[in-house]
Design a protein around this motif. Structure first.
Motif, PDB file in Angstrom:
ATOM      1  N   ASP A   1       0.822  -1.217   0.000  1.00 55.60           N
ATOM      2  CA  ASP A   1       0.000   0.000   0.000  1.00 55.60           C
ATOM      3  C   ASP A   1       0.852   1.261   0.000  1.00 55.60           C
ATOM      4  OD1 ASP A   1      -2.350  -1.406  -0.069  1.00 55.60           O
ATOM      5  OD2 ASP A   1      -2.635  -1.428   2.095  1.00 55.60           O
ATOM      6  N   GLN A   2       1.951   1.257   0.750  1.00 56.59           N
ATOM      7  CA  GLN A   2       2.826   2.431   0.773  1.00 56.59           C
ATOM      8  C   GLN A   2       3.467   2.667  -0.601  1.00 56.59           C
ATOM      9  OE1 GLN A   2       3.412   4.787   3.074  1.00 56.59           O
ATOM     10  NE2 GLN A   2       1.817   3.841   4.363  1.00 56.59           N
ATOM     11  N   ILE A   3       3.728   1.585  -1.302  1.00 52.82           N
ATOM     12  CA  ILE A   3       4.303   1.727  -2.655  1.00 52.82           C
ATOM     13  C   ILE A   3       3.283   2.350  -3.596  1.00 52.82           C
ATOM     14  CG2 ILE A   3       5.272   0.449  -4.605  1.00 52.82           C
ATOM     15  CD1 ILE A   3       6.242  -1.611  -2.557  1.00 52.82           C
ATOM     16  N   ARG A   4       2.032   1.912  -3.498  1.00 53.73           N
ATOM     17  CA  ARG A   4       0.980   2.506  -4.328  1.00 53.73           C
ATOM     18  C   ARG A   4       0.811   3.981  -3.998  1.00 53.73           C
ATOM     19  NH1 ARG A   4      -1.326  -2.555  -2.644  1.00 53.73           N
ATOM     20  NH2 ARG A   4      -1.383  -4.042  -4.384  1.00 53.73           N
ATOM     21  N   LYS A   5       0.927   4.322  -2.715  1.00 47.04           N
ATOM     22  CA  LYS A   5       0.817   5.724  -2.316  1.00 47.04           C
ATOM     23  C   LYS A   5       1.964   6.551  -2.896  1.00 47.04           C
ATOM     24  CE  LYS A   5       0.559   8.675   1.786  1.00 47.04           C
ATOM     25  NZ  LYS A   5       0.587   8.719   3.276  1.00 47.04           N
TER      26      LYS A   5
END
Length: 548
Positions: free
Chosen positions: A343-347
């Motif tokens: 999720d942090q990568i998508r953010k």
């Protein structure tokens, strides 16, 4: 001893409280309904026998009284610290949601126990309006048997209800909603033979590259997420179609296609053929029981890793296989479940944080690999906390349950070790191979991921040693307990050996023992015995065998 006596007294108080409430409920219902009731299972039998309006009323009363008494009983057990005489007993946690099966089980136990008590007391007392009156009238005539029986049944009832109530949390996990998936889960718990999970043996005799899903089907429907980006623009499509993903094949920007669910051979084959994935690699994507590995081709890199997930409810480590297909402009990831650490990568992609949008697929692959390796640290932290709690428990009061937890933890560490050691080989090959798909700058970051893998391995090996030492500590604690018991018994036996010898000498049947005729010989013998006991206790204390 004090703890055991306190627990028994608590059960007695809880059992008496059950009995009082039982009498109040029965008396109230008898007055309101104008029907002689007992409040136990005999009402049900009588209602079935009559099979008329009064019988239906009796059956309804038994069901209602069972529910009422059960709810009251569970409330008492849950808040028993307000009713308990012995306050050092640990509070038993009762879940806020009580299942229907729990009510039936607890209510039936209470109903049967009161029926049994009525039947036994009836053998020693004249039948009266209530058990309390029977016990009172029998006690006035000097017959205390009904009173003793009521105390015994109260203690038994207290122990049974507290024991059953303490198990309601495990019952509620299975029966909380009575849905179809709960019944399926229950059937899998009862019989593993009904499982449709395919294994490696199911592929024997099939052609190479046959698309057979090996492992557990963890999602019902396959979902595809598509993210296309360059330095200036980004497009994100959740639950994208296969056609949307195939359209991105001819674009020069970076495309990250994330497929959730690897059980559908049609989806795997369509993506594999469209992007030129070798049939053997397509089959490997669907085989979730393979070890992590990596393969290099001219136009793509295929690798597989295991991502750990810690299940808070069961305490188990669940490994998810993630497969990577890295080409010049495309990165395909195949996951078993939706939950991940991306999720942090998508953010970062959406908000254009860092250099990820300025780089190509090799850097995106590095970022994803780094997230997978970092997930091991979270799981290891959980295991470390569990091991610390176990260590404290071993120092205070080791139990057989502690041994089961240790063995379970040992198996979890073996599972982690089997997944992280091959990852070391995968990352090492990825950073060393001279493929044009991995730039030199990205290899610098991959070396950092490799160092993280080494750190995870070191931590895993350290925790394995800790778990192994905890097992030795458990055995040592049991041995120390046994030694304490044996030391106590030896001290007692040693004290009684000399005085038993003296008693044995004077217990012989010889006709002539001079000191037997002395008037004070008995008191002299008792004094000698007491002196010997005092001297031995003092010697034991001096040697620090006792009172240390």
């Amino acid at each position: 001893m004090n703890n055991t006596l306190g627990v028994v007294i608590n059960r007695l108080s809880i059992g008496f409280l059950f009995a009082i409430l039982y009498q109040v409920v029965v008396a109230t219902a008898t007055y309101v309904l104008s029907i002689p009731l007992t409040g136990n299972i005999s009402d049900l039998f009588l209602g079935i026998k009559k099979a008329d309006s009064e019988g239906i009323l009796l059956i309804s009363w038994w069901v209602i009284s069972t529910v009422i008494i059960t709810i009251i009983s569970l409330i008492i057990v849950k808040h028993k610290q307000y009713f308990s005489i012995y306050k050092n007993e640990k509070h038993i946690e009762i879940p806020p949601k009580i299942s229907l099966i729990t009510i039936i089980v607890v209510g039936s136990v209470i109903s049967f126990m009161f029926f049994l008590m009525d039947s036994v007391i009836g053998l020693f007392a004249t039948n009266t309006a209530s058990d309390v009156q029977a016990i009172y009238e029998s006690a006035l005539t000097g017959n205390f048997v009904p009173l003793y029986l009521s105390i015994l049944f109260s203690i038994l009832t207290g122990f049974i209800i507290v024991g059953v109530s303490a198990k309601t949390s495990s019952v509620s996990k299975i029966t909380k909603d009575f849905r179809v998936d709960n019944i399926h889960h229950l059937s899998r718990l009862l019989s593993k033979k009904n499982s449709k999970r395919a294994t490696m043996t199911d592929t024997i005799g099939l052609r190479p590259g046959a698309l057979v899903h090996i492992g557990e089907k963890k999602v019902e429907n396959v979902r595809i997420d598509l993210i296309e980006y360059d330095e200036k623009n980004i497009t994100e499509i959740k639950d994208a179609s296969i056609e949307n993903c195939l359209e991105s094949k001819n674009k020069l920007n970076v495309s990250w296609i994330n497929i959730i669910g690897v059980h559908d051979p049609h989806t795997i084959e369509k993506f594999g053929n469209a992007f030129g994935v070798h049939p053997l690699h397509q089959a490997n994507i669907m085989n979730t029981e393979l070890r992590p590995s990596i393969e290099f081709y001219e136009d793509y890199i295929f690798l597989m890793l295991k991502m750990p997930h810690f299940n808070e409810q069961t305490g188990k480590i669940e490994l998810e296989q993630i497969s990577f297909f890295i080409s010049e402009h495309h990165l395909l990831t195949f996951q078993e479940i939706e939950a991940d650490f991306f999720d942090q990568i998508r953010k970062r992609l959406r908000e254009n944080i860092g250099k990820i949008r300025k780089s190509e697929t090799d850097y995106l692959g590095y970022v994803l690999l780094d997230a997978i390796i970092d997930s091991y640290f979270l799981v290891l932290e959980k295991i470390s906390d569990i091991s610390e709690n176990l260590e404290d428990e071993l120092m205070v009061n080791p139990t057989p349950k502690t041994l089961h937890t240790l063995q379970f933890l040992k198996r979890q560490m073996i599972l982690l070790r089997k997944s992280i050691w091959p990852a070391r080989e995968v990352l090492d090959n990825l950073q060393r191979n001279q493929t044009p798909l991995i730039h030199d700058e990205t290899k610098t970051y991959l070396r950092d991921v490799y160092n993280h893998v080494i750190q995870v391995i070191d931590t895993t090996e350290g925790l394995r040693d800790v778990v192994g030492s905890l097992l030795d500590t458990y055995l040592s604690s049991l041995s120390n307990k046994m030694n304490e018991v044996m030391k106590t018994l030896t001290v007692i036996a040693s004290i009684f050996i000399p005085i038993t010898f003296i008693a044995g000498v004077y217990g012989t049947n010889f006709d002539y023992i001079p000191e037997l005729s002395w008037s004070g010989s008995y008191f002299v013998m008792i004094g000698v015995m007491a002196t010997i006991v005092i001297i031995m206790l003092g010697w034991f204390k001096k040697r620090k065998w006792i009172f240390t």
